[in-house]
Design a protein around this motif. Structure first.
Motif, PDB file in Angstrom:
ATOM      1  N   GLY A 286       0.797  -1.218   0.000  1.00 32.41           N
ATOM      2  CA  GLY A 286       0.000   0.000   0.000  1.00 32.41           C
ATOM      3  C   GLY A 286       0.827   1.264   0.000  1.00 32.41           C
ATOM      4  O   GLY A 286       0.320   2.344   0.275  1.00 32.41           O
ATOM      5  N   LEU A 291      -0.862  -2.248  -6.601  1.00 36.25           N
ATOM      6  CA  LEU A 291      -0.832  -3.271  -5.560  1.00 36.25           C
ATOM      7  C   LEU A 291       0.407  -4.141  -5.740  1.00 36.25           C
ATOM      8  O   LEU A 291       0.487  -4.947  -6.658  1.00 36.25           O
ATOM      9  CB  LEU A 291      -2.097  -4.126  -5.627  1.00 36.25           C
ATOM     10  CG  LEU A 291      -2.271  -5.122  -4.491  1.00 36.25           C
ATOM     11  CD1 LEU A 291      -2.514  -4.404  -3.176  1.00 36.25           C
ATOM     12  CD2 LEU A 291      -3.419  -6.068  -4.784  1.00 36.25           C
ATOM     13  N   ARG A 321      -2.173  -4.006 -11.871  1.00 34.98           N
ATOM     14  CA  ARG A 321      -1.971  -3.829 -10.434  1.00 34.98           C
ATOM     15  C   ARG A 321      -2.502  -2.486  -9.941  1.00 34.98           C
ATOM     16  O   ARG A 321      -2.878  -2.368  -8.770  1.00 34.98           O
ATOM     17  CB  ARG A 321      -0.488  -3.978 -10.104  1.00 34.98           C
ATOM     18  CG  ARG A 321       0.013  -5.394 -10.358  1.00 34.98           C
ATOM     19  CD  ARG A 321       1.377  -5.646  -9.797  1.00 34.98           C
ATOM     20  NE  ARG A 321       1.789  -7.023 -10.040  1.00 34.98           N
ATOM     21  CZ  ARG A 321       2.941  -7.539  -9.636  1.00 34.98           C
ATOM     22  NH1 ARG A 321       3.792  -6.782  -8.943  1.00 34.98           N
ATOM     23  NH2 ARG A 321       3.251  -8.785  -9.906  1.00 34.98           N
ATOM     24  N   SER A 324      -6.157  -3.213  -9.564  1.00 32.29           N
ATOM     25  CA  SER A 324      -6.341  -3.997  -8.334  1.00 32.29           C
ATOM     26  C   SER A 324      -6.142  -3.128  -7.096  1.00 32.29           C
ATOM     27  O   SER A 324      -6.880  -3.244  -6.112  1.00 32.29           O
ATOM     28  CB  SER A 324      -5.354  -5.171  -8.310  1.00 32.29           C
ATOM     29  OG  SER A 324      -5.542  -6.014  -9.430  1.00 32.29           O
ATOM     30  N   GLY A 325      -5.141  -2.238  -7.143  1.00 28.71           N
ATOM     31  CA  GLY A 325      -4.894  -1.361  -6.009  1.00 28.71           C
ATOM     32  C   GLY A 325      -6.040  -0.412  -5.734  1.00 28.71           C
ATOM     33  O   GLY A 325      -6.312  -0.067  -4.579  1.00 28.71           O
ATOM     34  N   GLN A 330      -5.295   0.353  -0.545  1.00 26.57           N
ATOM     35  CA  GLN A 330      -4.128   0.326   0.330  1.00 26.57           C
ATOM     36  C   GLN A 330      -3.324   1.617   0.242  1.00 26.57           C
ATOM     37  O   GLN A 330      -2.326   1.772   0.932  1.00 26.57           O
ATOM     38  CB  GLN A 330      -3.229  -0.865  -0.047  1.00 26.57           C
ATOM     39  CG  GLN A 330      -3.878  -2.215   0.127  1.00 26.57           C
ATOM     40  CD  GLN A 330      -4.100  -2.574   1.581  1.00 26.57           C
ATOM     41  OE1 GLN A 330      -3.387  -2.115   2.460  1.00 26.57           O
ATOM     42  NE2 GLN A 330      -5.107  -3.381   1.846  1.00 26.57           N
ATOM     43  N   PHE A 331      -3.731   2.531  -0.611  1.00 24.45           N
ATOM     44  CA  PHE A 331      -3.005   3.770  -0.823  1.00 24.45           C
ATOM     45  C   PHE A 331      -3.767   4.926  -0.161  1.00 24.45           C
ATOM     46  O   PHE A 331      -4.947   4.806   0.175  1.00 24.45           O
ATOM     47  CB  PHE A 331      -2.871   4.056  -2.326  1.00 24.45           C
ATOM     48  CG  PHE A 331      -4.204   4.250  -3.012  1.00 24.45           C
ATOM     49  CD1 PHE A 331      -4.705   5.513  -3.244  1.00 24.45           C
ATOM     50  CD2 PHE A 331      -4.955   3.155  -3.422  1.00 24.45           C
ATOM     51  CE1 PHE A 331      -5.941   5.697  -3.864  1.00 24.45           C
ATOM     52  CE2 PHE A 331      -6.185   3.323  -4.038  1.00 24.45           C
ATOM     53  CZ  PHE A 331      -6.678   4.600  -4.254  1.00 24.45           C
TER      54      PHE A 331
END
Length: 512
Positions: A286, A291, A321, A324-325, A330-331
């Motif tokens: 994150g 991701l 990614r 997905s992130g 997670q950021f």
């Protein structure tokens, strides 16, 4: 033709929304809770103390324990605490056959921590529905496709939904439910489309494996290996024969890795104390929107020379990614997590209002139908209560169970899950036996009271000298949700007045 298409999509939106809506509500609600899965996990492990160790201090604590208790192990690992989790773990062996312990950050000794399914349960339930094997992932994927169909068909059949977004008529029965449904759908339409599509993209290879099967003969390992380019640093020559050798100081390596990758999550050491030792330092999940799990930087365990990493991702891999992130959130730190949490709750409310609308619009129709239709409608209403009020009750009962079950009992995580699914099953029985409105009021009211009482349960069962800020945050948020549930209980307790349009009322008066 246009009218026929609109009517067909309205049928799809209504019945498709009902069939997938129940499970989608559970997916969205548990997904919203999973946004703070680590914080819930901290609350469910109240023995974890607060501390302010640096990465260097935490690694030294972990390695001191490993040198003393596992000097001959071929693999050492230290999981570092960070802003979301205070846990310091030391491990030996690989991921499958390894043994890990939680350490007291102040003394370096093993810290007895209760076993618990933790906040990860909500995360797993969100995308597997706790079904065996891969079945849950396929079911959730099918539901995501149904969600996309419901969103698109909803856009088509509500041609004036942007105008309706600015119209809300409270205390007007069915009309108010429809206004709330439309407003929540339009307000978060970009979020709904993004979260649904990105959820499908995460399991792209599972849902559409034809390309992988054709190009890599079905080998998933070969597929993922082909996605990564050559390492950023050329692999250095390693000694052919291993001999005893001291381990390099890890502090400077941590500083170098932190400068390159940002916050760190852990350190792994292969063959510690030997000339062929390797040190791998991993970034925290994150640190950026893409991701990234695993990877990191590798160093020679004796000289400290960088061996490889981090690697630059190909454009196609980076795109996947990033998508997905966007789903995992997670950021962006806690501000972004709160945005996702609130959007998830509003999305759950959108699905809930749609399910309520389905039953309200058909209540009079099924009242005049045959016995079989009436029984079917009664079951649908009972499932509505169970899915919405019952699931909320099961979630808070799961938290209560974590603190009320004996700390040292065998198979404790399974007992927590039994509490969750057992309470949820009992809410269905209750909804079937009690009158509709009584079931709504009793389940919503009980869930609200239990949410408001969670700090009291914690106070009576846990030594708060170990308290963390995240524990307080979980309890305050739960109390706020309890207030919302009690408000919903009060609203459904109010007498519902069916408002009849003036023209229809005139016709009814003439007929009578």
């Amino acid at each position: 033709m246009k009218q026929t298409i609109t009517q067909s999509l309205a049928w799809l939106h209504t019945w498709g929304g009902l069939i997938v809506g129940w499970l989608l509500f559970a997916i969205f609600l548990t997904g919203s809770l999973a946004v703070f899965d680590q914080e819930i996990d901290n609350w469910m492990h109240p023995e974890l103390p607060a501390h302010h160790l640096t990465d260097e201090q935490a690694v030294e604590r972990g390695m001191s324990y490993l040198r003393q208790h596992s000097p001959d192990a071929k693999q050492w690992g230290v999981s570092l605490p960070y802003d979301r989790s205070p846990e310091l773990r030391a491990s030996t062996g690989g991921r499958r056959d390894g043994v890990s312990v939680t350490l007291d950050p102040n003394t370096g000794e093993v810290l007895p921590v209760r076993e618990s399914a933790g906040g990860r349960f909500f995360f797993l339930f969100h995308f597997t529905l706790f079904m065996p094997g891969m079945l849950g992932i396929y079911v959730v994927g099918a539901l995501a496709m149904g969600m996309l169909a419901a969103l698109i068909s909803g856009i088509v059949i509500h041609k004036k939904f942007f105008k309706e977004f600015f119209t809300f008529r409270p205390a007007k029965g069915q009309r108010s439910w429809l206004d709330a449904h439309n407003a929540s759908a339009v307000l978060l339409l970009p979020f709904h489309l993004m979260i649904t599509y990105s959820g499908l993209a995460i399991f792209l290879v599972i849902y559409m494996p034809a390309a992988m099967d054709a190009l890599f003969d079905g080998s998933r390992d070969a597929f993922f290996k082909a996605q990564d380019p050559a390492p950023a640093v050329v692999e250095a020559k390693r000694p052919a024969q291993a001999e005893p050798a001291p381990l390099v100081a890890i502090g400077p390596l941590l500083a170098k890795a932190r400068d390159v990758m940002g916050p760190l999550s852990g350190v792994s050491i292969t063959n510690p104390g030997m000339s062929n030792a390797e040190i791998q330092i991993r970034p925290i999940l994150g640190n950026r929107i893409a991701l990234i799990k695993g990877g990191g930087m590798r160093f020679d365990g004796v000289t400290g020379e960088q061996l490889s990493g981090p690697t630059e991702m190909r454009a196609s891999v980076l795109t996947h990614r990033v998508i997905s992130g966007m789903h995992f959130a997670q950021f962006g730190g806690y501000p972004m997590r709160w945005v996702y949490f609130i959007c998830g709750l509003i999305s759950s409310a959108m699905i809930a209002t749609g399910l309520v609308l389905f039953t309200v619009k058909r209540r009079r129709k099924y009242a005049n139908e045959g016995r079989v239709a009436q029984v079917l409608y009664r079951v649908i209403e009972a499932v509505n209560v169970t899915v919405m009020a019952g699931l909320s009750l099961a979630c808070i009962a799961y938290l209560w169970g974590n603190h009320l079950l004996p700390v040292g009992m065998a198979e404790r995580p399974d007992a927590e899950l039994t509490v969750f699914f057992g309470v949820w099953a009992l809410t269905l029985v209750h909804a079937l036996l009690r009158p509709r409105m009584h079931a709504w009021r009793e389940q919503l009211g009980l869930a609200g009271v239990m949410c408001l009482s969670l700090p009291l349960v914690s106070l009576l069962t846990v030594d708060h000298s170990w308290a963390l800020h995240s524990r307080m945050g979980v309890e305050l948020t739960t109390m706020a949700l309890g207030g919302v549930l009690l408000w919903a209980c009060w609203k459904v307790s109010q007498p519902q007045v069916e408002r009849v349009p003036r023209k229809k009322a005139t016709v009814l008066a003439e007929v009578n």
